[in-house]
Design an enzyme around this catalytic site. Sequence first.
Site, PDB file in Angstrom:
ATOM      1  N   LYS A 105       3.347   4.338   0.993  1.00  0.00           N
ATOM      2  CA  LYS A 105       3.729   5.143   2.148  1.00  0.00           C
ATOM      3  C   LYS A 105       2.642   6.612   2.127  1.00  0.00           C
ATOM      4  CE  LYS A 105       7.923   5.388   4.892  1.00  0.00           C
ATOM      5  NZ  LYS A 105       7.414   7.070   5.081  1.00  0.00           N
TER       6      LYS A 105
ATOM      7  N   CYS B 251      10.958  50.477 -14.664  1.00  0.00           N
ATOM      8  CA  CYS B 251      10.739  52.013 -14.295  1.00  0.00           C
ATOM      9  C   CYS B 251      11.866  52.001 -13.374  1.00  0.00           C
ATOM     10  CB  CYS B 251       9.468  51.719 -14.359  1.00  0.00           C
ATOM     11  SG  CYS B 251       8.970  52.301 -12.597  1.00  0.00           S
TER      12      CYS B 251
ATOM     13  N   GLU C  87       0.973  -0.217   0.122  1.00  0.00           N
ATOM     14  CA  GLU C  87       0.236   0.172  -0.081  1.00  0.00           C
ATOM     15  C   GLU C  87       1.155   1.125   0.054  1.00  0.00           C
ATOM     16  OE1 GLU C  87      -2.141  -1.244   3.118  1.00  0.00           O
ATOM     17  OE2 GLU C  87      -0.775   0.120   4.769  1.00  0.00           O
TER      18      GLU C  87
ATOM     19  N   LYS D 184      11.259   3.155  -0.165  1.00  0.00           N
ATOM     20  CA  LYS D 184      11.563   4.385  -0.250  1.00  0.00           C
ATOM     21  C   LYS D 184      11.525   5.050  -1.526  1.00  0.00           C
ATOM     22  CE  LYS D 184      11.896   7.334   2.974  1.00  0.00           C
ATOM     23  NZ  LYS D 184      11.443   8.077   3.761  1.00  0.00           N
TER      24      LYS D 184
ATOM     25  N   CYS E  16       5.029  52.296 -15.183  1.00  0.00           N
ATOM     26  CA  CYS E  16       5.926  50.962 -15.390  1.00  0.00           C
ATOM     27  C   CYS E  16       5.237  50.097 -16.416  1.00  0.00           C
ATOM     28  CB  CYS E  16       6.386  50.301 -13.503  1.00  0.00           C
ATOM     29  SG  CYS E  16       7.194  49.318 -13.208  1.00  0.00           S
TER      30      CYS E  16
ATOM     31  N   TYR F 289      -4.404   2.957   8.039  1.00  0.00           N
ATOM     32  CA  TYR F 289      -4.171   1.773   7.353  1.00  0.00           C
ATOM     33  C   TYR F 289      -3.576   0.604   8.764  1.00  0.00           C
ATOM     34  CZ  TYR F 289      -0.185   4.932   8.617  1.00  0.00           C
ATOM     35  OH  TYR F 289       0.963   5.724   9.722  1.00  0.00           O
TER      36      TYR F 289
ATOM     37  N   CYS G 165      12.832  50.491  -8.622  1.00  0.00           N
ATOM     38  CA  CYS G 165      12.180  49.450  -9.931  1.00  0.00           C
ATOM     39  C   CYS G 165      13.174  49.336 -10.243  1.00  0.00           C
ATOM     40  CB  CYS G 165      10.834  50.363  -9.878  1.00  0.00           C
ATOM     41  SG  CYS G 165      10.435  49.213 -11.668  1.00  0.00           S
TER      42      CYS G 165
ATOM     43  N   CYS H 126       6.626  48.809  -6.875  1.00  0.00           N
ATOM     44  CA  CYS H 126       6.345  49.760  -8.092  1.00  0.00           C
ATOM     45  C   CYS H 126       5.075  50.001  -7.816  1.00  0.00           C
ATOM     46  CB  CYS H 126       7.253  49.093  -9.114  1.00  0.00           C
ATOM     47  SG  CYS H 126       7.122  50.481  -9.970  1.00  0.00           S
TER      48      CYS H 126
ATOM     49  N   ASP I  51       2.745  10.333   2.380  1.00  0.00           N
ATOM     50  CA  ASP I  51       4.020  11.823   2.687  1.00  0.00           C
ATOM     51  C   ASP I  51       2.803  12.195   4.018  1.00  0.00           C
ATOM     52  OD1 ASP I  51       5.964  12.331   3.041  1.00  0.00           O
ATOM     53  OD2 ASP I  51       6.318  13.194   1.451  1.00  0.00           O
TER      54      ASP I  51
END
Length: 697
Positions: free
Chosen positions: A132, A436, A130, A339, A456, A243, A433, A451, A134
């Site tokens: 694993k 500009c 089954e 794994k 701009c 599980y 910026c 900005c 995470d």
Amino acid sequence: MYNKTQIQDFQKITKDFLANPHAIELGTLKSVLKFHEYQYYVASEPIISDFEYDQLYKQLIALESTNKSLITADSPSQRVGNSLNNSFQTVAHLVPMLSLENSYNADDLFDFDRKAKEGAELATLEYCVEPKFDGASISLFYENDLLVRACTRGDGIAGEDITNNIKQIRSIPLSIPLLANGIQQMEIRGEVIMSKKSFIDFNQKLKEKQIAPLANPRNAASGSLRMKDPKEVAERNLDAFIYHISYYLAAPGKTPSTLLTTHSGSLELLWSLGFRAPQKEKKLIAGIDQVISFCSEFEAARDTLPYEIDGLVIKINDFSLQEKLGMTSHHPRWAIAYKFKARQATTILENVEFQVGRTGAVTPVAKLKPVAIGGVVVSSISMHNEEYIKEKDLRLGDTVIIERAGDVIPQIVQSIPSLRKGNEKIISFPLHCPVCNALLEKEEAEAVWRCNSSLCTAQIIEKIIHFVSKDAMDIKSFGEANIRKFYELGILKTIPDLYTLQLDKVIGLEGFGKKSIDNLNAAIEVSKKQPLYRLIYALGIRFVGETTAKTIAAQVHHILDLQNYSEEQLQSFEDVGVKVAKSIFQFFQESKNIELIKSLEALGLNMIQTNTKAVDGNLVGLNFLFTGTLTQLKRADAEAMVEARGGHILGGVSSKLNYLVVGEDAGSKLEKAKKIASIKIITEADFIELINIHSKY
Ligand code: IVH
């Protein structure tokens, strides 16, 4: 868990309740809610809308508030905790929470199988394989059908009491039919996870609030367990797979289920009790050779799963053999984790680019020495904001660990200061910026430098790119590169220019033949009819994502109605908080924005709430009834159209009825409806129009 008849019964009760909200008994209401929670969160087969669920839930709260003694511990209302009762007290597990031995290749698995066969004194073994999961491991204790306690793993011997937070996870039932299965007490183990979708959505919300995102779904799950406020846990939309049964006690005089002789049987029992236990996700396999081929097939398919897994767990299926093999102080000898290859890599942070987005936010982007992770070459990763760089102490020239979790965007996990040579450079944020040269500004309590110049270029181009993008006006065949090209050619300087483009100027340029111009023209024309929420989203109002745009659109007829809303009124919309309301309010107070909208209207763009609202549920809260013979639609189809849009079909004429749709030869229902002023009597043609253009009514 529910059989066909039960499902039909619950469907009927739900339908009747929604048609007549008060006639429902508390016990029935609780089982109906529990049923829908199961369908949605465990079986992944919801049969009602969120709105309808909320109607049921509100009724539960209303009934319970009339008499507090009616509230039972497993009532769906009891999931809502408050921050005061989070104790996090240390609690000993009934059975230690062991870890698993790890394997990384076929040789490790052959070794494991050889030792296991020796211990079991058998020539071949049956394994249950089954995922694993995470996430973060949890232990749950149920007694006399009720969830009594939920704990973290802690040191494996004792964990912390996180019951209030775990109650926020809807796939974990508050009560289960244990006694009916001959069991009085049961301790079970599982993993709290955050799905990839919830992770992306949650990070999007953080982004809108300008909070640095979470690194991966695992951190998002494990970071949730010990949160002070259970409401914050609820917002994370977590899930849990169960599980393992670590302990059970038979009910007096009862024999527990015969399923409890194998691991796959115990998963079936867990599933039938209402848990999200691996069912479709598990596989029984005889012999290690087959297990190994299954592992490599599964690894190749890992990205197709909606949640993260970091490997597979291979368990001997027969409990008597498990007992015979026993365990070390660290792990059981009857199980091993296989794994998957890590999706992390180390590389060098070579440079930082500062990009200006459509709202003027300046985002630092790490330019990395290209490196492959999980089959994708990564050379550039967003570092979000100045805070992120400081917190992770990232420096130019640093060796950094980067991670790609499934189809989730790569992240920098951390730098490795021990590998520094001394010539690494502190990353300093620019004062101006980069496009500009305007002075950057930062609002108090914000992490982002911005900005604010309306001239701009970067922002202007990004705004146009956003406007035409897929989730906004979806002007197909108008990619980012074309927008930049047209901007440079001087034919596309503002959003309205999109609708008056002199495309003859680009005919003949590379990639612009007659056909592509025709396609572009057609796409521009189609975009004029996009539903209102897309236009609202496309305008790029700060903090207004697609969901908020839909909420706002549902409240108005014409977009400029929004000029008349105060901040307080805007806050009354679902999901619109103080900050979002302020931003919408300011947007509609600025004359340049109103001018933009008016010029788009003059160019023929839809400004009115139209049929897409219907698809998203524009008939929510409205009751319908059909009478007489319909000539264009089948009665069942017409009713389904109403329900698909969130409306309800009533059984008869009453003051609750909003619309009576009259076909040919209508009789007594029509006469009765005429006597109730609030009922709108409409023809089949009106109905079809209503379905398409709801806002007319
Ligand atoms: S069985 C004695 N099954 O992996 C039973 N663990 O690295 C031990 N995990 O602490 C656990 N998915 O948090 C088992 N299908 C699965 C699992 C699983 C994830 C986690 C669990 C455990 C860790 C060990």
